[in-house]
Design a protein around this motif. Structure first.
Motif, PDB file in Angstrom:
ATOM      1  N   UNK A  39     -30.475  18.874  30.396  1.00  0.00           N
ATOM      2  CA  UNK A  39     -29.075  19.115  30.589  1.00  0.00           C
ATOM      3  C   UNK A  39     -28.420  20.261  30.389  1.00  0.00           C
ATOM      4  N   UNK A  40     -27.736  21.096  31.103  1.00  0.00           N
ATOM      5  CA  UNK A  40     -27.246  22.177  30.658  1.00  0.00           C
ATOM      6  C   UNK A  40     -26.144  22.549  31.921  1.00  0.00           C
ATOM      7  N   UNK A  41     -25.591  23.642  31.852  1.00  0.00           N
ATOM      8  CA  UNK A  41     -24.684  24.053  32.827  1.00  0.00           C
ATOM      9  C   UNK A  41     -25.830  24.704  34.085  1.00  0.00           C
ATOM     10  N   UNK A  42     -25.546  24.374  35.230  1.00  0.00           N
ATOM     11  CA  UNK A  42     -26.602  24.758  36.311  1.00  0.00           C
ATOM     12  C   UNK A  42     -26.155  25.879  37.122  1.00  0.00           C
ATOM     13  N   UNK A  43     -26.428  26.970  36.377  1.00  0.00           N
ATOM     14  CA  UNK A  43     -26.275  28.252  37.148  1.00  0.00           C
ATOM     15  C   UNK A  43     -27.431  29.055  36.910  1.00  0.00           C
ATOM     16  N   UNK A 329     -13.468  27.502  30.316  1.00  0.00           N
ATOM     17  CA  UNK A 329     -13.128  28.486  31.053  1.00  0.00           C
ATOM     18  C   UNK A 329     -14.033  29.658  31.644  1.00  0.00           C
ATOM     19  N   UNK A 330     -15.022  29.854  30.964  1.00  0.00           N
ATOM     20  CA  UNK A 330     -16.017  30.875  31.188  1.00  0.00           C
ATOM     21  C   UNK A 330     -17.272  30.021  32.142  1.00  0.00           C
ATOM     22  N   UNK A 331     -16.906  28.977  32.667  1.00  0.00           N
ATOM     23  CA  UNK A 331     -18.145  28.128  33.382  1.00  0.00           C
ATOM     24  C   UNK A 331     -17.652  27.519  34.381  1.00  0.00           C
ATOM     25  N   UNK A 335     -14.291  31.837  39.474  1.00  0.00           N
ATOM     26  CA  UNK A 335     -15.357  32.880  39.747  1.00  0.00           C
ATOM     27  C   UNK A 335     -16.128  33.009  38.591  1.00  0.00           C
ATOM     28  N   UNK A 336     -16.133  31.898  37.781  1.00  0.00           N
ATOM     29  CA  UNK A 336     -17.044  31.966  36.571  1.00  0.00           C
ATOM     30  C   UNK A 336     -18.475  31.814  36.623  1.00  0.00           C
ATOM     31  N   UNK A 337     -19.102  32.743  35.962  1.00  0.00           N
ATOM     32  CA  UNK A 337     -20.728  32.624  35.904  1.00  0.00           C
ATOM     33  C   UNK A 337     -21.259  32.418  34.565  1.00  0.00           C
ATOM     34  N   UNK A 338     -20.602  32.099  33.548  1.00  0.00           N
ATOM     35  CA  UNK A 338     -21.081  31.794  32.372  1.00  0.00           C
ATOM     36  C   UNK A 338     -21.379  33.028  31.647  1.00  0.00           C
ATOM     37  N   UNK A 339     -22.086  32.936  30.358  1.00  0.00           N
ATOM     38  CA  UNK A 339     -22.619  33.929  29.546  1.00  0.00           C
ATOM     39  C   UNK A 339     -23.408  35.174  30.300  1.00  0.00           C
ATOM     40  N   UNK A 340     -23.327  36.299  29.671  1.00  0.00           N
ATOM     41  CA  UNK A 340     -24.410  37.233  30.315  1.00  0.00           C
ATOM     42  C   UNK A 340     -25.700  36.719  30.259  1.00  0.00           C
TER      43      UNK A 340
END
Length: 413
Positions: A39-43, A329-331, A335-340
Protein backbone atom coordinates in the motif's frame (compact mmCIF):
# COMPACT_ATOMS: atom_id res chain seq x y z
CA UNK A 1 9.67 6.94 -35.27
CA UNK A 2 9.30 7.59 -31.54
CA UNK A 3 8.73 4.63 -29.24
CA UNK A 4 5.78 4.36 -26.85
CA UNK A 5 6.87 5.65 -23.46
CA UNK A 6 7.01 3.34 -20.46
CA UNK A 7 5.72 5.40 -17.50
CA UNK A 8 8.41 3.86 -15.27
CA UNK A 9 11.40 4.72 -17.50
CA UNK A 10 12.33 8.07 -15.95
CA UNK A 11 11.93 6.77 -12.39
CA UNK A 12 14.10 3.73 -13.17
CA UNK A 13 16.88 6.07 -14.26
CA UNK A 14 16.89 7.65 -10.80
CA UNK A 15 16.40 4.52 -8.67
CA UNK A 16 19.80 2.83 -8.97
CA UNK A 17 19.63 1.14 -5.54
CA UNK A 18 16.41 -0.70 -6.35
CA UNK A 19 17.82 -1.65 -9.74
CA UNK A 20 20.88 -3.09 -7.98
CA UNK A 21 18.58 -5.37 -5.97
CA UNK A 22 16.83 -6.41 -9.18
CA UNK A 23 20.18 -7.36 -10.68
CA UNK A 24 21.27 -9.24 -7.55
CA UNK A 25 18.07 -11.20 -6.87
CA UNK A 26 16.55 -11.50 -10.34
CA UNK A 27 18.03 -14.95 -10.98
CA UNK A 28 17.72 -16.57 -7.54
CA UNK A 29 14.25 -15.09 -6.79
CA UNK A 30 14.48 -15.43 -2.98
CA UNK A 31 10.90 -14.19 -2.51
CA UNK A 32 9.39 -16.85 -4.77
CA UNK A 33 6.34 -18.53 -3.28
CA UNK A 34 5.37 -15.46 -1.26
CA UNK A 35 2.68 -12.88 -1.85
CA UNK A 36 3.63 -9.34 -0.82
CA UNK A 37 0.94 -6.68 -0.40
CA UNK A 38 1.98 -3.08 -0.99
CA UNK A 39 0.00 0.00 0.00
CA UNK A 40 1.64 3.22 -1.11
CA UNK A 41 1.20 6.26 -3.33
CA UNK A 42 0.88 4.77 -6.79
CA UNK A 43 3.16 6.84 -8.94
CA UNK A 44 6.27 5.92 -10.91
CA UNK A 45 8.77 5.56 -8.04
CA UNK A 46 6.45 3.17 -6.21
CA UNK A 47 6.25 1.22 -9.44
CA UNK A 48 9.99 0.51 -9.21
CA UNK A 49 9.54 -0.97 -5.71
CA UNK A 50 6.73 -3.22 -6.96
CA UNK A 51 8.84 -4.16 -9.96
CA UNK A 52 11.79 -5.02 -7.67
CA UNK A 53 9.69 -7.25 -5.40
CA UNK A 54 8.40 -9.07 -8.46
CA UNK A 55 11.91 -9.45 -9.93
CA UNK A 56 12.92 -11.07 -6.62
CA UNK A 57 10.20 -13.69 -7.16
CA UNK A 58 7.23 -12.36 -5.18
CA UNK A 59 3.65 -12.18 -6.36
CA UNK A 60 2.63 -8.60 -5.63
CA UNK A 61 -0.79 -7.17 -4.75
CA UNK A 62 -0.90 -3.38 -4.62
CA UNK A 63 -3.39 -0.73 -3.55
CA UNK A 64 -3.13 3.01 -2.94
CA UNK A 65 -2.47 4.49 0.49
CA UNK A 66 -4.24 7.71 -0.56
CA UNK A 67 -7.00 7.74 -3.18
CA UNK A 68 -6.01 10.96 -4.96
CA UNK A 69 -2.31 10.23 -5.58
CA UNK A 70 -2.78 7.36 -8.05
CA UNK A 71 -1.34 7.66 -11.58
CA UNK A 72 -3.43 5.56 -13.96
CA UNK A 73 -0.66 4.89 -16.49
CA UNK A 74 1.57 3.49 -13.73
CA UNK A 75 -1.23 1.24 -12.43
CA UNK A 76 -1.94 -0.07 -15.94
CA UNK A 77 1.74 -0.80 -16.64
CA UNK A 78 2.17 -2.73 -13.39
CA UNK A 79 -1.13 -4.59 -13.63
CA UNK A 80 -0.06 -5.90 -17.04
CA UNK A 81 2.83 -7.82 -15.44
CA UNK A 82 2.09 -11.49 -14.79
CA UNK A 83 2.15 -11.98 -11.02
CA UNK A 84 1.32 -8.35 -10.19
CA UNK A 85 -2.29 -7.41 -9.40
CA UNK A 86 -3.73 -3.92 -9.03
CA UNK A 87 -6.48 -2.95 -6.61
CA UNK A 88 -6.55 0.64 -7.79
CA UNK A 89 -7.40 3.03 -10.58
CA UNK A 90 -6.97 6.72 -11.10
CA UNK A 91 -9.80 8.87 -9.76
CA UNK A 92 -11.22 6.32 -7.33
CA UNK A 93 -13.52 7.64 -4.61
CA UNK A 94 -12.79 7.34 -0.89
CA UNK A 95 -15.33 4.53 -0.70
CA UNK A 96 -13.74 2.65 -3.61
CA UNK A 97 -10.30 3.19 -2.10
CA UNK A 98 -11.41 1.58 1.15
CA UNK A 99 -13.20 -1.29 -0.58
CA UNK A 100 -10.20 -2.14 -2.74
CA UNK A 101 -7.89 -2.38 0.27
CA UNK A 102 -10.30 -4.88 1.83
CA UNK A 103 -10.51 -6.84 -1.43
CA UNK A 104 -6.71 -7.01 -1.57
CA UNK A 105 -6.59 -8.44 1.97
CA UNK A 106 -9.15 -11.08 1.03
CA UNK A 107 -6.46 -12.44 -1.33
CA UNK A 108 -4.46 -13.41 1.80
CA UNK A 109 -1.02 -11.83 1.39
CA UNK A 110 1.68 -13.24 3.63
CA UNK A 111 3.69 -10.01 3.91
CA UNK A 112 2.59 -6.35 4.04
CA UNK A 113 4.58 -3.25 3.08
CA UNK A 114 2.47 -0.35 4.27
CA UNK A 115 2.05 3.42 4.20
CA UNK A 116 -0.02 4.97 6.97
CA UNK A 117 -0.75 1.51 8.45
CA UNK A 118 -3.62 1.24 5.98
CA UNK A 119 -3.45 -2.51 5.31
CA UNK A 120 -1.97 -3.58 8.63
CA UNK A 121 -4.74 -1.93 10.65
CA UNK A 122 -7.50 -3.24 8.34
CA UNK A 123 -6.04 -6.75 8.47
CA UNK A 124 -6.28 -6.76 12.25
CA UNK A 125 -9.64 -5.01 12.50
CA UNK A 126 -11.53 -6.80 9.73
CA UNK A 127 -9.48 -9.75 8.45
CA UNK A 128 -8.13 -11.45 11.57
CA UNK A 129 -7.95 -14.80 9.76
CA UNK A 130 -5.51 -13.20 7.32
CA UNK A 131 -3.49 -11.31 9.94
CA UNK A 132 -2.71 -14.44 11.94
CA UNK A 133 -0.86 -15.98 8.97
CA UNK A 134 1.10 -12.88 7.89
CA UNK A 135 4.86 -13.35 8.24
CA UNK A 136 5.58 -9.70 8.89
CA UNK A 137 5.36 -6.15 7.67
CA UNK A 138 7.14 -2.86 7.10
CA UNK A 139 5.78 0.64 7.73
CA UNK A 140 7.29 3.71 6.07
CA UNK A 141 5.49 6.69 7.66
CA UNK A 142 5.47 8.46 11.01
CA UNK A 143 1.68 8.33 11.17
CA UNK A 144 1.69 4.62 10.38
CA UNK A 145 4.26 3.78 13.04
CA UNK A 146 2.16 5.62 15.62
CA UNK A 147 -0.72 3.26 14.75
CA UNK A 148 1.51 0.16 14.76
CA UNK A 149 2.89 1.07 18.19
CA UNK A 150 -0.63 1.66 19.50
CA UNK A 151 -1.60 -1.82 18.29
CA UNK A 152 1.46 -3.28 20.01
CA UNK A 153 0.63 -1.41 23.22
CA UNK A 154 -2.90 -2.87 23.18
CA UNK A 155 -1.49 -6.35 22.61
CA UNK A 156 -3.36 -6.90 19.33
CA UNK A 157 -0.47 -6.88 16.84
CA UNK A 158 -0.29 -10.36 15.26
CA UNK A 159 3.08 -10.21 13.46
CA UNK A 160 6.44 -8.40 13.56
CA UNK A 161 6.63 -5.04 11.81
CA UNK A 162 9.82 -3.22 10.92
CA UNK A 163 9.39 0.51 11.63
CA UNK A 164 11.17 1.60 8.47
CA UNK A 165 10.31 5.27 8.92
CA UNK A 166 12.50 5.53 12.02
CA UNK A 167 15.67 4.28 10.37
CA UNK A 168 18.30 6.95 9.53
CA UNK A 169 18.10 6.23 5.79
CA UNK A 170 14.40 7.15 5.93
CA UNK A 171 13.99 10.07 8.27
CA UNK A 172 17.27 11.88 7.55
CA UNK A 173 16.70 11.83 3.79
CA UNK A 174 13.11 11.09 2.76
CA UNK A 175 11.47 13.04 5.57
CA UNK A 176 13.87 15.99 5.64
CA UNK A 177 14.83 16.37 1.98
CA UNK A 178 12.03 14.51 0.22
CA UNK A 179 9.14 16.13 2.06
CA UNK A 180 10.98 19.44 2.33
CA UNK A 181 11.58 19.80 -1.39
CA UNK A 182 8.44 18.16 -2.74
CA UNK A 183 6.02 20.02 -0.46
CA UNK A 184 7.45 23.44 -1.29
CA UNK A 185 7.87 22.62 -4.97
CA UNK A 186 4.27 21.53 -5.34
CA UNK A 187 2.94 24.46 -3.33
CA UNK A 188 4.80 26.84 -5.63
CA UNK A 189 3.65 25.01 -8.78
CA UNK A 190 0.02 24.73 -7.67
CA UNK A 191 -0.27 28.34 -6.51
CA UNK A 192 2.18 29.88 -9.00
CA UNK A 193 3.16 32.29 -6.22
CA UNK A 194 6.53 33.08 -4.69
CA UNK A 195 7.74 31.71 -1.35
CA UNK A 196 10.61 34.16 -0.87
CA UNK A 197 9.68 36.99 1.49
CA UNK A 198 6.55 35.30 2.84
CA UNK A 199 5.85 34.48 6.48
CA UNK A 200 5.72 30.67 6.22
CA UNK A 201 4.24 28.83 9.22
CA UNK A 202 5.32 25.20 9.62
CA UNK A 203 3.23 23.21 12.11
CA UNK A 204 5.38 20.52 13.68
CA UNK A 205 9.17 20.28 13.89
CA UNK A 206 9.75 16.59 13.39
CA UNK A 207 11.94 15.48 10.51
CA UNK A 208 9.39 16.56 7.88
CA UNK A 209 8.75 19.91 9.53
CA UNK A 210 12.41 20.74 9.96
CA UNK A 211 13.05 19.88 6.31
CA UNK A 212 10.28 22.17 5.11
CA UNK A 213 11.28 24.99 7.46
CA UNK A 214 14.97 24.73 6.55
CA UNK A 215 14.33 24.75 2.81
CA UNK A 216 11.69 27.49 3.02
CA UNK A 217 14.16 29.71 4.82
CA UNK A 218 16.76 28.85 2.17
CA UNK A 219 14.28 30.14 -0.42
CA UNK A 220 14.03 33.45 1.42
CA UNK A 221 10.95 32.87 3.57
CA UNK A 222 10.50 34.27 7.05
CA UNK A 223 9.92 31.01 8.92
CA UNK A 224 7.68 30.41 11.92
CA UNK A 225 7.36 27.05 13.68
CA UNK A 226 4.53 25.90 15.95
CA UNK A 227 4.98 22.92 18.27
CA UNK A 228 3.46 21.06 21.22
CA UNK A 229 6.75 19.47 22.31
CA UNK A 230 8.96 21.90 24.29
CA UNK A 231 12.17 20.17 23.17
CA UNK A 232 11.32 20.39 19.49
CA UNK A 233 10.25 24.00 20.00
CA UNK A 234 13.66 24.77 21.52
CA UNK A 235 15.37 22.99 18.65
CA UNK A 236 13.45 25.12 16.14
CA UNK A 237 14.38 28.25 18.10
CA UNK A 238 18.07 27.31 18.13
CA UNK A 239 17.89 26.57 14.39
CA UNK A 240 16.89 30.18 13.83
CA UNK A 241 13.12 29.96 13.31
CA UNK A 242 10.59 32.06 15.18
CA UNK A 243 8.56 29.85 17.50
CA UNK A 244 5.04 30.71 18.61
CA UNK A 245 1.63 29.17 19.20
CA UNK A 246 -0.70 28.61 16.27
CA UNK A 247 -2.99 31.25 17.76
CA UNK A 248 -0.18 33.81 17.41
CA UNK A 249 0.99 32.50 14.05
CA UNK A 250 -2.51 32.57 12.55
CA UNK A 251 -2.56 36.35 12.66
CA UNK A 252 0.78 36.85 10.88
CA UNK A 253 1.29 33.91 8.50
CA UNK A 254 1.00 34.06 4.72
CA UNK A 255 1.48 30.33 4.01
CA UNK A 256 0.69 27.53 6.48
CA UNK A 257 2.02 23.97 6.09
CA UNK A 258 1.01 21.22 8.53
CA UNK A 259 3.38 18.29 9.23
CA UNK A 260 2.35 16.98 12.66
CA UNK A 261 0.67 13.64 11.99
CA UNK A 262 -2.20 14.73 14.26
CA UNK A 263 -5.63 16.23 13.69
CA UNK A 264 -7.20 19.70 14.04
CA UNK A 265 -3.87 21.52 14.00
CA UNK A 266 -5.43 24.48 12.15
CA UNK A 267 -9.02 24.97 13.26
CA UNK A 268 -11.91 27.42 13.66
CA UNK A 269 -10.27 29.98 15.96
CA UNK A 270 -7.22 30.08 13.70
CA UNK A 271 -9.25 30.64 10.52
CA UNK A 272 -11.00 33.52 12.25
CA UNK A 273 -7.66 35.23 12.97
CA UNK A 274 -6.08 34.79 9.52
CA UNK A 275 -5.45 37.65 7.12
CA UNK A 276 -6.90 37.94 3.63
CA UNK A 277 -5.37 35.71 0.97
CA UNK A 278 -3.54 33.18 3.14
CA UNK A 279 -2.70 29.77 1.70
CA UNK A 280 -3.11 26.50 3.61
CA UNK A 281 -1.39 23.22 2.73
CA UNK A 282 -1.02 19.86 4.42
CA UNK A 283 2.13 17.69 4.19
CA UNK A 284 0.99 15.10 6.75
CA UNK A 285 -0.23 11.67 5.70
CA UNK A 286 -3.92 12.04 6.59
CA UNK A 287 -6.22 14.89 5.57
CA UNK A 288 -7.19 15.72 9.16
CA UNK A 289 -4.58 18.31 10.13
CA UNK A 290 -6.59 21.21 8.68
CA UNK A 291 -10.18 21.22 9.92
CA UNK A 292 -11.81 21.62 6.53
CA UNK A 293 -15.31 21.10 7.93
CA UNK A 294 -14.86 24.10 10.23
CA UNK A 295 -13.50 26.16 7.34
CA UNK A 296 -16.54 25.30 5.24
CA UNK A 297 -18.90 26.18 8.07
CA UNK A 298 -17.31 29.62 8.41
CA UNK A 299 -17.36 30.44 4.69
CA UNK A 300 -20.25 32.18 2.99
CA UNK A 301 -19.21 30.75 -0.37
CA UNK A 302 -16.43 28.88 -2.17
CA UNK A 303 -14.81 29.12 -5.57
CA UNK A 304 -11.95 27.57 -7.55
CA UNK A 305 -9.69 30.40 -8.76
CA UNK A 306 -7.09 27.90 -10.00
CA UNK A 307 -6.92 24.14 -10.41
CA UNK A 308 -5.87 22.63 -7.09
CA UNK A 309 -6.96 25.66 -5.05
CA UNK A 310 -10.28 26.04 -3.23
CA UNK A 311 -11.03 29.58 -2.10
CA UNK A 312 -13.21 30.02 0.98
CA UNK A 313 -14.93 33.40 1.04
CA UNK A 314 -15.49 34.67 4.57
CA UNK A 315 -18.52 36.87 5.39
CA UNK A 316 -16.17 39.71 6.41
CA UNK A 317 -14.57 39.82 2.95
CA UNK A 318 -11.45 37.76 3.65
CA UNK A 319 -10.43 34.87 1.40
CA UNK A 320 -8.67 31.72 2.64
CA UNK A 321 -7.10 29.47 0.01
CA UNK A 322 -6.83 25.71 0.61
CA UNK A 323 -4.47 23.70 -1.59
CA UNK A 324 -5.17 20.10 -2.69
CA UNK A 325 -8.35 19.92 -0.57
CA UNK A 326 -6.21 19.60 2.56
CA UNK A 327 -4.78 16.29 1.37
CA UNK A 328 -1.06 15.61 0.90
CA UNK A 329 0.01 18.63 -1.12
CA UNK A 330 3.10 16.98 -2.57
CA UNK A 331 1.12 14.03 -3.94
CA UNK A 332 -2.49 15.03 -4.59
CA UNK A 333 -2.23 18.44 -6.22
CA UNK A 334 -2.97 18.69 -9.95
CA UNK A 335 0.72 18.75 -10.85
CA UNK A 336 2.11 16.75 -7.93
CA UNK A 337 4.59 13.94 -8.45
CA UNK A 338 5.70 13.25 -4.89
CA UNK A 339 9.25 13.12 -3.61
CA UNK A 340 12.26 13.24 -5.90
CA UNK A 341 13.11 9.77 -7.21
CA UNK A 342 16.64 9.76 -5.78
CA UNK A 343 15.21 10.09 -2.27
CA UNK A 344 12.37 7.59 -2.66
CA UNK A 345 14.94 5.12 -4.03
CA UNK A 346 16.51 4.96 -0.56
CA UNK A 347 13.16 4.67 1.24
CA UNK A 348 11.78 1.98 -1.02
CA UNK A 349 15.08 0.14 -0.84
CA UNK A 350 14.65 0.08 2.94
CA UNK A 351 11.16 -1.35 2.42
CA UNK A 352 12.56 -4.00 0.08
CA UNK A 353 15.29 -5.09 2.52
CA UNK A 354 12.69 -5.17 5.32
CA UNK A 355 10.65 -7.66 3.31
CA UNK A 356 13.71 -9.68 2.32
CA UNK A 357 15.02 -9.85 5.89
CA UNK A 358 11.75 -10.90 7.53
CA UNK A 359 10.84 -13.40 4.79
CA UNK A 360 14.25 -14.95 4.14
CA UNK A 361 16.61 -14.21 7.03
CA UNK A 362 14.71 -13.47 10.22
CA UNK A 363 11.60 -15.66 10.53
CA UNK A 364 11.78 -16.10 14.33
CA UNK A 365 10.67 -12.65 15.48
CA UNK A 366 7.60 -12.56 17.70
CA UNK A 367 4.80 -10.05 17.02
CA UNK A 368 5.75 -6.45 17.74
CA UNK A 369 7.17 -3.21 16.36
CA UNK A 370 10.90 -3.49 15.69
CA UNK A 371 13.57 -1.02 14.68
CA UNK A 372 15.00 -2.19 11.38
CA UNK A 373 18.45 -3.72 11.99
CA UNK A 374 21.33 -1.27 11.62
CA UNK A 375 23.11 -3.64 9.24
CA UNK A 376 20.28 -3.23 6.71
CA UNK A 377 20.34 0.55 7.01
CA UNK A 378 24.10 0.56 6.43
CA UNK A 379 23.76 -1.77 3.45
CA UNK A 380 21.40 0.62 1.70
CA UNK A 381 23.63 3.60 2.58
CA UNK A 382 26.65 1.80 1.12
CA UNK A 383 24.76 1.00 -2.09
CA UNK A 384 23.68 4.62 -2.36
CA UNK A 385 27.29 5.82 -2.03
CA UNK A 386 28.33 3.36 -4.73
CA UNK A 387 25.74 4.81 -7.11
CA UNK A 388 27.13 8.29 -6.39
CA UNK A 389 30.72 7.10 -6.88
CA UNK A 390 31.52 8.39 -3.38
CA UNK A 391 34.20 6.69 -1.27
CA UNK A 392 34.61 6.93 2.49
CA UNK A 393 37.29 5.91 4.99
CA UNK A 394 37.48 2.64 6.89
CA UNK A 395 38.67 2.52 10.49
CA UNK A 396 42.15 1.11 10.92
CA UNK A 397 42.80 -1.56 13.57
CA UNK A 398 43.98 0.87 16.25
CA UNK A 399 40.82 2.94 15.76
CA UNK A 400 38.59 -0.12 16.08
CA UNK A 401 40.39 -1.12 19.28
CA UNK A 402 40.14 2.41 20.68
CA UNK A 403 36.43 2.62 19.90
CA UNK A 404 35.71 -0.55 21.89
CA UNK A 405 38.16 -0.05 24.79
CA UNK A 406 36.30 1.70 27.58
CA UNK A 407 39.53 2.16 29.56
CA UNK A 408 41.21 4.04 26.71
CA UNK A 409 44.59 2.76 27.90
CA UNK A 410 47.49 4.73 26.58
CA UNK A 411 45.49 7.96 26.32
CA UNK A 412 46.71 11.23 27.78
CA UNK A 413 43.68 11.58 30.09
Amino acid sequence: MSQETDPLTWARDYCPILRSFQAEYGDDEPLAGHTVAVATHLEAKSGILIETLHEAGADVLFAPSEPQSTHGDVVDALDAIDGVTAFAWEGMSDEEFDAQQHELLENEPDFILDDGCELISKAHADHSDVAVDVIGGGEQTTAGITRVEAMEEEGVLQFPVYTVNDTPMKHFFDNVHGTGESALTNIAITSNTIISGKDVVVAGYGYCGRGIARKARGMGAQTIVTEVDPRKALEAHMDGHRVMSMTEAAAVGDLFITTTGNRDVIRKEHFEAMTNGVQLANAGHFDVEIDVDALESLASDTSTPKEGVTRYHMPDGRDINLLADGRLVNLTGPYSQGHPAEVIDTTHSMMFVAAYDLIVENRDLTPGAYAIPDRLDREVAERKLETLDVTIDEMIESQREYATDWRHEGSSF
